[in-house]
Design an enzyme around this catalytic site. Structure first.
Site, PDB file in Angstrom:
ATOM      1  CG  ASN A  61      41.583 -69.046  39.449  1.00 42.66           C
ATOM      2  OD1 ASN A  61      41.495 -68.196  38.586  1.00 42.66           O
ATOM      3  ND2 ASN A  61      40.734 -70.053  39.527  1.00 42.66           N
ATOM      4  CD  GLU A  63      41.044 -74.483  38.714  1.00 44.01           C
ATOM      5  OE1 GLU A  63      40.769 -75.351  37.857  1.00 44.01           O
ATOM      6  OE2 GLU A  63      40.179 -73.871  39.372  1.00 44.01           O
ATOM      7  CG  ASN A  64      49.113 -78.874  38.803  1.00 41.17           C
ATOM      8  OD1 ASN A  64      49.112 -80.069  39.043  1.00 41.17           O
ATOM      9  ND2 ASN A  64      50.070 -78.304  38.094  1.00 41.17           N
ATOM     10  CB  ALA A  65      46.466 -82.535  36.645  1.00 38.46           C
ATOM     11  CB  CYS A  72      43.461 -68.332  45.612  1.00 43.30           C
ATOM     12  SG  CYS A  72      42.561 -69.670  46.396  1.00 43.30           S
ATOM     13  CD  GLU A  74      41.339 -64.233  46.284  1.00 42.23           C
ATOM     14  OE1 GLU A  74      41.849 -65.203  45.664  1.00 42.23           O
ATOM     15  OE2 GLU A  74      40.131 -64.161  46.535  1.00 42.23           O
ATOM     16  CB  CYS A 111      39.491 -69.385  50.117  1.00 41.00           C
ATOM     17  SG  CYS A 111      41.288 -69.376  50.054  1.00 41.00           S
ATOM     18  CB  CYS A 114      43.077 -65.815  50.001  1.00 41.93           C
ATOM     19  SG  CYS A 114      43.662 -66.829  48.626  1.00 41.93           S
TER      20      CYS A 114
HETATM   21  N1  THU Z   1      39.692 -69.390  44.125  1.00 37.55           N
HETATM   22  C1  THU Z   1      40.395 -68.226  44.134  1.00 37.55           C
HETATM   23  O1  THU Z   1      41.178 -67.941  43.224  1.00 37.55           O
HETATM   24  N2  THU Z   1      40.200 -67.381  45.162  1.00 37.55           N
HETATM   25  C2  THU Z   1      39.394 -67.634  46.223  1.00 37.55           C
HETATM   26  O2  THU Z   1      39.421 -66.909  47.187  1.00 37.55           O
HETATM   27  C3  THU Z   1      38.492 -68.769  46.189  1.00 37.55           C
HETATM   28  C4  THU Z   1      38.762 -69.796  45.143  1.00 37.55           C
HETATM   29  C5  THU Z   1      39.923 -70.313  43.020  1.00 37.55           C
HETATM   30  C6  THU Z   1      40.580 -71.609  43.403  1.00 37.55           C
HETATM   31  C7  THU Z   1      40.126 -72.505  42.305  1.00 37.55           C
HETATM   32  O3  THU Z   1      41.008 -72.350  41.202  1.00 37.55           O
HETATM   33  C8  THU Z   1      38.769 -71.970  41.898  1.00 37.55           C
HETATM   34  O4  THU Z   1      38.707 -70.657  42.434  1.00 37.55           O
HETATM   35  C9  THU Z   1      37.616 -72.773  42.405  1.00 37.55           C
HETATM   36  O5  THU Z   1      37.684 -72.967  43.752  1.00 37.55           O
END
Ligand code: THU
Length: 156
Positions: A61, A63-65, A72, A74, A111, A114
């Site tokens: 995964n 992330e970004n500000a 994600c 996946e 999630c 995904c």
């Molecule tokens: N996240 C995933 O990488 N995969 C998922 O299926 C669920 C959530 C990540 C997104 C975010 O960076 C962090 O987990 C918290 O939600």
């Protein structure tokens, strides 16, 4: 009116019950968490894919500000595979996560977005994608992405 029941077959394994191929993919998924960038959630997701040519692809995964700009683990792995190996099917996906340095206790499940993305990979390749959801003490295994998202949207 007709009522129907949709069944999902899930197998639960202890680590030492996994076969060598699954165990290797789980290990590589754990390694893949090193590529995670998660300064906001501290939830580090690592994914490993096995392609039908034997190649293994990692994802994590990002992330970004601006939260919506993140993605994600996946989808990071799947889109990496599609961009670099467009002619190969993803036949297995393992997902694992660490939170504040510890592997999550329960098997990490993708999630909904995904799951929808995974199904389209399965649909376009015409090969089932097995899924391994990894937790601290056990691994859940499913034979197809459809088991994770019954009644998925599919225009094909
Ligand atoms: N996240 C995933 O990488 N995969 C998922 O299926 C669920 C959530 C990540 C997104 C975010 O960076 C962090 O987990 C918290 O939600």
């Amino acid at each position: 009116m007709t009522e129907k029941t949709i069944n999902t077959r899930v197998r639960e394994y202890a680590y030492d019950e996994l076969d060598a191929e699954d165990r290797q993919l789980v290990e590589i998924a754990r390694e893949a968490t090193r590529g995670s960038y998660a300064p906001y959630s501290h939830f580090h997701v690592g994914v490993a894919l096995l392609l039908d040519n034997g190649q293994i692809i990692k994802g994590a995964n990002q992330e970004n500000a601006a939260f919506g700009a993140g993605t994600c683990g996946e989808r990071s792995a799947l889109y990496n595979a599609a961009a670099n190996y467009p002619d190969n099917a993803v036949i297995k996906l393992a997902v694992t996560a660490f939170h504040n340095g510890d592997i999550v206790p329960e098997p990490c499940a993708p999630c909904g977005v995904c799951r929808q993305a995974m199904i389209e990979f399965e649909t376009k390749s015409h090969k089932p994608m097995k899924v391994l959801l990894v937790g601290r003490d056990r691994v859940l295994a499913l034979d197809s992405c459809h088991d994770l998202l019954p009644l998925a949207f599919d225009e094909f």
